[in-house]
Write a protein that holds these residues in place. Structure first.
Motif, PDB file in Angstrom:
ATOM      1  N   UNK A 219      49.299 102.039  59.532  1.00  0.00           N
ATOM      2  CA  UNK A 219      48.066 101.479  60.085  1.00  0.00           C
ATOM      3  C   UNK A 219      48.353 100.939  61.481  1.00  0.00           C
ATOM      4  N   UNK A 220      47.325 101.026  62.368  1.00  0.00           N
ATOM      5  CA  UNK A 220      45.982 101.555  62.124  1.00  0.00           C
ATOM      6  C   UNK A 220      45.966 103.080  62.115  1.00  0.00           C
ATOM      7  N   UNK A 221      44.896 103.638  61.521  1.00  0.00           N
ATOM      8  CA  UNK A 221      44.688 105.080  61.534  1.00  0.00           C
ATOM      9  C   UNK A 221      43.200 105.363  61.559  1.00  0.00           C
ATOM     10  N   UNK A 222      42.847 106.563  62.008  1.00  0.00           N
ATOM     11  CA  UNK A 222      41.435 106.906  62.199  1.00  0.00           C
ATOM     12  C   UNK A 222      40.688 107.053  60.873  1.00  0.00           C
ATOM     13  N   UNK A 223      41.400 107.332  59.797  1.00  0.00           N
ATOM     14  CA  UNK A 223      40.739 107.503  58.499  1.00  0.00           C
ATOM     15  C   UNK A 223      40.485 106.215  57.758  1.00  0.00           C
ATOM     16  N   UNK A 224      40.970 105.080  58.324  1.00  0.00           N
ATOM     17  CA  UNK A 224      40.791 103.764  57.696  1.00  0.00           C
ATOM     18  C   UNK A 224      41.416 103.722  56.298  1.00  0.00           C
ATOM     19  N   UNK A 225      42.622 104.259  56.182  1.00  0.00           N
ATOM     20  CA  UNK A 225      43.378 104.205  54.934  1.00  0.00           C
ATOM     21  C   UNK A 225      44.388 103.066  55.038  1.00  0.00           C
ATOM     22  N   UNK A 226      44.243 102.072  54.173  1.00  0.00           N
ATOM     23  CA  UNK A 226      45.125 100.909  54.232  1.00  0.00           C
ATOM     24  C   UNK A 226      46.494 101.256  53.657  1.00  0.00           C
ATOM     25  N   UNK A 227      47.510 100.448  54.041  1.00  0.00           N
ATOM     26  CA  UNK A 227      48.868 100.720  53.560  1.00  0.00           C
ATOM     27  C   UNK A 227      49.275  99.804  52.410  1.00  0.00           C
ATOM     28  N   UNK A 228      48.417  98.862  52.000  1.00  0.00           N
ATOM     29  CA  UNK A 228      48.723  98.041  50.829  1.00  0.00           C
ATOM     30  C   UNK A 228      47.433  97.463  50.252  1.00  0.00           C
ATOM     31  N   UNK A 229      47.548  96.869  49.080  1.00  0.00           N
ATOM     32  CA  UNK A 229      46.377  96.323  48.390  1.00  0.00           C
ATOM     33  C   UNK A 229      46.807  95.202  47.460  1.00  0.00           C
ATOM     34  N   UNK A 230      45.830  94.418  47.033  1.00  0.00           N
ATOM     35  CA  UNK A 230      46.013  93.428  45.980  1.00  0.00           C
ATOM     36  C   UNK A 230      44.908  93.627  44.953  1.00  0.00           C
TER      37      UNK A 230
END
Length: 398
Positions: A219-230
């Motif tokens: 991240x950041x990237x144009x596809x708005x794909x996050x690199x982590x989550x909770x």
């Protein structure tokens, strides 16, 4: 990304026949062979140009599955140790580049410090082929490896109340990149309480907090794909012992998944479900279940999927050595939660019907045969498919 279940149906069928023996004997050796035919291996829509897509005039396939297994099941005082190792060789006749050998295992230590303080330490590894119902790189093999490790504990405060707790870690790795099922690792901790009735019924509440990281995202990237989550889950379950071998289970789980960089990927809601195992008589049984689930499905215009599923499965033990099983699964899946202005309108409806027969003429020898039909209808072009599969399995247990 869902693993292609048809590759494992036959292995599960023969495993059912030998499961009781595996529990009784401390050491079990197994060898099995399955012949599987599939009329539409790549889940192509009718009228598809198979020559252009897969280089052949037909998507039909015959697969030989050879399984060799070792099982260990032993008690040491209050401790129980379980270990199952299986080597599974998949040999594709027409599309040989898909052939591979999987090494899978399940291990568990069912520990007990006292009769009131018990738990388990588990570890597993499963290697599969990614489902062609969602993965369309037809000319490349894409294996997936799922591993998990967990620790759980239960302490009986008295005859009815129990305290629960646990830790777990999981990892998913694909041979080739998959957008909606990217490689990830996750860790979680849970704590809860259980009320156990003398009848065998119980009510359980568990809170589970987890976090995960996607391994191949920047991240950041144009596809708005996050690199982590909770993710925070609040899970409430009721198990109802109906008498005999019959039981029912109801559950209600609220999930809340958040992403630190792209908050538009967040989603929350309820997973609900009901399951009933009904022992109609000494020879017949019926399983009925319904579920409403939310699952992560990050694509260009969706964040998650919402699925409603209904399943029915009667069983007839028509002789001491043979049983007939039917199974029908219906599911409707919507893809929701667009991260941008273009929202997904995709809706899929799947139907899977199977009939199988298991015959165990001797304690060490089991045979099974199954016929399965699978179909998907979608409101998006090119996603419909129909397939028919046949399975013939023989397994020797020593």
């Amino acid at each position: 990304m869902r693993a292609r279940p048809t590759l494992h149906i036959a292995v599960a069928l023969c495993a059912c026949a030998s499961g009781a023996m595996a529990q009784e004997a401390p050491v079990v050796l197994t060898a099995g062979y399955t012949v599987q035919t599939d009329s539409n291996l790549f889940r192509l829509p009718s009228g598809a140009n198979t020559q252009a897509l897969i280089g052949k005039d037909s998507a039909a396939e015959q697969i030989g599955v050879t399984t060799v297994g070792f099982g260990l099941n032993t008690y040491q005082s209050l401790q129980k140790f379980e270990f199952d190792l299986n080597l599974v060789d998949y040999n594709y006749k027409n599309f040989n580049y898909l052939s591979f050998t999987a090494s899978n295992y399940d291990a568990a230590w069912r520990w007990a410090l006292t009769p009131a303080f018990t738990g388990s330490f588990t570890s597993s590894r499963k290697e599969t082929l990614n489902s062609f119902s969602d993965y369309s790189s037809y000319n490349q093999r894409n294996q997936r490896i799922d591993t998990s490790t967990g620790f759980n504990a239960e302490y009986q405060l008295d005859g009815t109340w129990r305290l629960l707790g646990g830790l777990s870690t999981t990892r998913q790795a694909n041979q080739l990149a998959v957008l909606a099922g990217s490689d990830y690792t996750s860790n979680s901790a849970n704590a809860g309480v259980k009320y156990a009735f003398a009848s065998g019924s119980s009510i359980t509440y568990v809170a589970r907090l987890g976090s995960g990281s996607y391994l191949n995202r920047v991240v950041p990237n144009t596809g708005q794909f996050d690199d982590n989550f909770k993710q925070l889950d609040n899970d409430l379950r009721l198990r109802w012992a109906l008498g005999g071998n019959s039981s029912a289970e109801l559950y209600l789980t609220h999930i809340n998944r958040t992403h630190p960089t792209y908050g538009q990927r967040n989603y929350n809601g309820f997973n609900t479900g009901a399951n009933m195992d009904w022992a109609i008589s000494g020879k017949t049984a019926l399983n009925v279940s319904f579920s409403h689930t939310l699952d992560a499905y990050a694509s260009t215009n969706s964040n998650y999927s919402q699925a409603d599923k209904l399943s029915m499965g009667p069983v007839w033990q028509f002789s001491p050595k043979a049983a007939l099983r039917l199974r029908y699964d219906w599911a409707q899946r919507d893809y929701l939660g667009s991260p941008g202005a273009a929202a997904s309108t995709r809706r899929d409806t799947t139907r899977d019907t199977s009939i199988s027969i298991n015959w165990q003429p001797y304690q060490q020898l089991a045979f099974s045969a199954a016929l399965q039909g699978a179909s998907r209808g979608s409101n998006q072009a090119g996603l419909d498919y129909d397939s028919t599969q046949l399975f013939f399995t023989a397994q020797l247990t020593y």
